[in-house]
Design a protein around this motif. Structure first.
Motif, PDB file in Angstrom:
ATOM      1  N   SER A 173      47.322  12.497  34.269  1.00 38.62           N
ATOM      2  CA  SER A 173      48.215  11.870  33.290  1.00 38.62           C
ATOM      3  C   SER A 173      47.683  10.534  32.793  1.00 38.62           C
ATOM      4  CB  SER A 173      49.616  11.689  33.890  1.00 38.62           C
ATOM      5  OG  SER A 173      49.564  10.875  35.050  1.00 38.62           O
ATOM      6  N   HIS A 174      47.058   9.764  33.678  1.00 41.06           N
ATOM      7  CA  HIS A 174      46.457   8.499  33.275  1.00 41.06           C
ATOM      8  C   HIS A 174      45.501   8.022  34.360  1.00 41.06           C
ATOM      9  CE1 HIS A 174      50.138   7.316  35.487  1.00 41.06           C
ATOM     10  NE2 HIS A 174      49.453   6.236  35.867  1.00 41.06           N
ATOM     11  N   GLY A 175      44.727   7.006  34.028  1.00 40.10           N
ATOM     12  CA  GLY A 175      43.596   6.627  34.861  1.00 40.10           C
ATOM     13  C   GLY A 175      43.873   5.666  35.981  1.00 40.10           C
ATOM     14  N   HIS A 176      45.005   5.780  36.654  1.00 36.48           N
ATOM     15  CA  HIS A 176      45.259   5.032  37.873  1.00 36.48           C
ATOM     16  C   HIS A 176      44.942   5.935  39.056  1.00 36.48           C
ATOM     17  CE1 HIS A 176      48.296   2.137  35.746  1.00 36.48           C
ATOM     18  NE2 HIS A 176      47.042   1.800  35.541  1.00 36.48           N
ATOM     19  N   GLY A 177      44.353   5.345  40.108  1.00 33.65           N
ATOM     20  CA  GLY A 177      43.826   6.138  41.204  1.00 33.65           C
ATOM     21  C   GLY A 177      44.840   6.952  41.971  1.00 33.65           C
ATOM     22  N   ASP A 178      46.129   6.574  41.919  1.00 31.03           N
ATOM     23  CA  ASP A 178      47.129   7.380  42.615  1.00 31.03           C
ATOM     24  C   ASP A 178      47.415   8.682  41.876  1.00 31.03           C
ATOM     25  OD1 ASP A 178      48.256   5.793  40.608  1.00 31.03           O
ATOM     26  OD2 ASP A 178      50.204   5.665  41.574  1.00 31.03           O
ATOM     27  N   HIS A 179      46.775   8.865  40.725  1.00 34.25           N
ATOM     28  CA  HIS A 179      46.932  10.110  39.968  1.00 34.25           C
ATOM     29  C   HIS A 179      45.630  10.912  39.867  1.00 34.25           C
ATOM     30  CE1 HIS A 179      51.025   8.992  38.886  1.00 34.25           C
ATOM     31  NE2 HIS A 179      50.547   7.770  38.718  1.00 34.25           N
ATOM     32  N   TYR A 180      44.483  10.233  40.011  1.00 34.38           N
ATOM     33  CA  TYR A 180      43.221  10.976  39.990  1.00 34.38           C
ATOM     34  C   TYR A 180      42.531  11.027  41.357  1.00 34.38           C
ATOM     35  CZ  TYR A 180      40.500   6.553  39.917  1.00 34.38           C
ATOM     36  OH  TYR A 180      39.949   5.331  40.212  1.00 34.38           O
ATOM     37  N   GLY A 181      42.994  10.223  42.349  1.00 31.60           N
ATOM     38  CA  GLY A 181      42.236   9.994  43.568  1.00 31.60           C
ATOM     39  C   GLY A 181      41.826  11.220  44.351  1.00 31.60           C
ATOM     40  N   GLY A 182      42.611  12.300  44.337  1.00 34.39           N
ATOM     41  CA  GLY A 182      42.272  13.495  45.100  1.00 34.39           C
ATOM     42  C   GLY A 182      41.542  14.551  44.311  1.00 34.39           C
ATOM     43  N   PHE A 183      41.055  14.181  43.114  1.00 32.93           N
ATOM     44  CA  PHE A 183      40.447  15.195  42.257  1.00 32.93           C
ATOM     45  C   PHE A 183      39.190  15.795  42.884  1.00 32.93           C
ATOM     46  CE2 PHE A 183      36.785  12.804  41.005  1.00 32.93           C
ATOM     47  CZ  PHE A 183      35.941  13.716  40.365  1.00 32.93           C
ATOM     48  N   GLY A 184      38.454  14.985  43.687  1.00 38.05           N
ATOM     49  CA  GLY A 184      37.183  15.456  44.239  1.00 38.05           C
ATOM     50  C   GLY A 184      37.352  16.693  45.090  1.00 38.05           C
ATOM     51  N   LEU A 185      38.362  16.686  45.957  1.00 42.82           N
ATOM     52  CA  LEU A 185      38.612  17.853  46.799  1.00 42.82           C
ATOM     53  C   LEU A 185      39.065  19.038  45.962  1.00 42.82           C
ATOM     54  CD1 LEU A 185      38.906  19.113  49.621  1.00 42.82           C
ATOM     55  CD2 LEU A 185      41.271  18.300  49.631  1.00 42.82           C
ATOM     56  N   ILE A 186      39.955  18.785  45.018  1.00 41.15           N
ATOM     57  CA  ILE A 186      40.449  19.877  44.163  1.00 41.15           C
ATOM     58  C   ILE A 186      39.303  20.495  43.370  1.00 41.15           C
ATOM     59  CG2 ILE A 186      41.947  20.405  42.202  1.00 41.15           C
ATOM     60  CD1 ILE A 186      43.827  18.191  43.298  1.00 41.15           C
ATOM     61  N   LYS A 187      38.413  19.660  42.880  1.00 40.35           N
ATOM     62  CA  LYS A 187      37.268  20.173  42.127  1.00 40.35           C
ATOM     63  C   LYS A 187      36.341  20.984  43.019  1.00 40.35           C
ATOM     64  CE  LYS A 187      33.501  18.805  39.063  1.00 40.35           C
ATOM     65  NZ  LYS A 187      32.806  17.677  38.388  1.00 40.35           N
ATOM     66  N   SER A 188      36.111  20.506  44.243  1.00 40.53           N
ATOM     67  CA  SER A 188      35.189  21.201  45.147  1.00 40.53           C
ATOM     68  C   SER A 188      35.737  22.556  45.580  1.00 40.53           C
ATOM     69  CB  SER A 188      34.893  20.331  46.368  1.00 40.53           C
ATOM     70  OG  SER A 188      36.040  20.200  47.201  1.00 40.53           O
ATOM     71  N   VAL A 189      37.062  22.669  45.670  1.00 41.43           N
ATOM     72  CA  VAL A 189      37.672  23.921  46.129  1.00 41.43           C
ATOM     73  C   VAL A 189      37.864  24.907  44.985  1.00 41.43           C
ATOM     74  CG1 VAL A 189      39.746  24.944  47.147  1.00 41.43           C
ATOM     75  CG2 VAL A 189      38.816  22.821  48.085  1.00 41.43           C
ATOM     76  N   TYR A 190      38.306  24.401  43.799  1.00 38.85           N
ATOM     77  CA  TYR A 190      38.722  25.301  42.719  1.00 38.85           C
ATOM     78  C   TYR A 190      37.832  25.264  41.480  1.00 38.85           C
ATOM     79  CZ  TYR A 190      43.170  25.456  45.297  1.00 38.85           C
ATOM     80  OH  TYR A 190      44.134  25.615  46.251  1.00 38.85           O
TER      81      TYR A 190
END
Length: 346
Positions: A156-173
């Motif tokens: 939704s926006h570039g604050h880390g509490d909204h993007y911070g877990g993207f790395g794991l999600i990207k690696s899995v999916y």
């Protein structure tokens, strides 16, 4: 199959809202306190938004790093019950909200999962990979979606509490990472970071105001609503409750956490005004937030768990109530920048 298309009339609504704001209120005879009080009249259903109406002091900049403090104050990552005088956040279990929408967030920040049939679309990734595993991945598995692919992660926006877990999600999916073009640029040039957040995502799928993303027949409409950040994305999506179809708006960012920046707060006022017009145009009757404390998600989820067959869905509050949410956002942010201007004029 993904299809992105422009919504020209959306731009017209935004331009009209900006024109009305700049012209109707340029010689406003009312005070900042008048608008704050007016906004609070709309807080009956959204008490979590009422803090925006507090004009007793100027908004503070949460991202200032001074000589004695190189990071923001550490806040608890746990989500447990209140113990003694320590006010800590409680967990929110993963839960189905509509036939096609699920909550898989923490107690203080949300992640929403949209089931498009063939894949899941996630909105926001929490603070870091640990939270993404604990709440999103484990939550999806508990809800029966452990083997379903995640095709898109919308940030939704570039604050880390909204993007911070993207790395794991990207690696899995390996999903497409979706963010507004403006926000991608802001994030690339933002030097602020916190030890609580994961790494920043790299530029992927760029969204502009009025774009529509079609994922397996589910149309997600995006609106760039500057204010909380310069490129905050607000999403309008279909939600289903049995035989009934409704429209929900997921407001992309709420707080004023960047100090007394009048121009930026005015952009927030304009965004809220434009979205209010959109709610009326599209008969949107569900208001969602990416922070559960803002829209009363916790209480609504409890009411949903206890819902009887003849009771209304607690998240479906009606167009008039959703309009009230945006009237609060519009009036209270107007009060904020007016108060700043009044203080400077003294």
């Amino acid at each position: 199959m993904v299809n992105i298309k422009k919504s020209v009339w959306r731009l017209a609504i935004m331009l009209l809202a900006v024109w009305m704001s700049n012209n109707t209120y340029s010689a406003d005879v009312y005070t900042a306190q008048y608008y704050a009080d007016k906004g609070l009249k709309s807080a009956k259903h959204f008490s979590g938004l009422a803090s925006l109406c507090d004009i007793s002091q100027e908004p503070r900049d949460m991202f200032v790093i001074n000589e004695n403090r190189r990071e923001r104050s550490k806040r608890s990552n746990g989500d447990s019950e209140v113990k003694g005088n320590a006010k800590v956040r409680r967990q929110i279990p993963p839960q189905q909200v509509f036939d096609n929408l699920y909550y898989v967030g923490a107690g203080n920040v949300a992640s929403w999962a949209i089931d498009t049939g063939e894949s899941i679309v996630l909105v926001d990734a929490l603070n870091n990979n640990q939270q993404a595993q604990q709440y999103i991945l484990n939550g999806l598995s508990a809800l029966g979606f452990g083997d379903k692919p995640v095709s898109h992660l919308i940030i939704s926006h570039g604050h880390g509490d909204h993007y911070g877990g993207f790395g794991l999600i990207k690696s899995v999916y390996s999903p497409r990472i979706v963010m507004s073009e403006i926000e991608w640029h802001v994030l690339e040039n933002d030097a602020f970071a916190s030890y609580r957040w994961g790494t920043k995502p790299e530029k992927d799928l760029l969204i502009e105001d009025g774009d529509v993303l079609n994922v397996n027949g589910t149309e997600l409409a995006f609106y760039v609503t500057p204010g909380h950040t310069p490129g905050t994305l607000t999403i309008v999506l279909p939600v289903i409750d049995g035989d009934e179809r409704h429209r929900a708006v997921l407001w992309g960012g709420t707080g004023l956490n960047y100090g007394p920046d009048v121009a930026r707060i005015k952009s927030y006022t304009n965004s809220a005004n434009a979205m209010k017009a959109l709610v009326k145009e599209q008969n949107i009757d569900v208001f969602l937030s990416n922070h559960p404390g803002r829209d009363g998600t916790r209480d609504k989820l409890k009411a949903l768990t206890d819902r009887k067959d003849n009771q209304a869905h607690p998240f479906i509050q009606g167009e008039d109530v959703v309009v009230e949410a945006f009237e609060l956002l519009e009036n209270c942010t107007r009060a904020q920048w007016m108060q700043i201007e009044e203080n400077r004029a003294q």
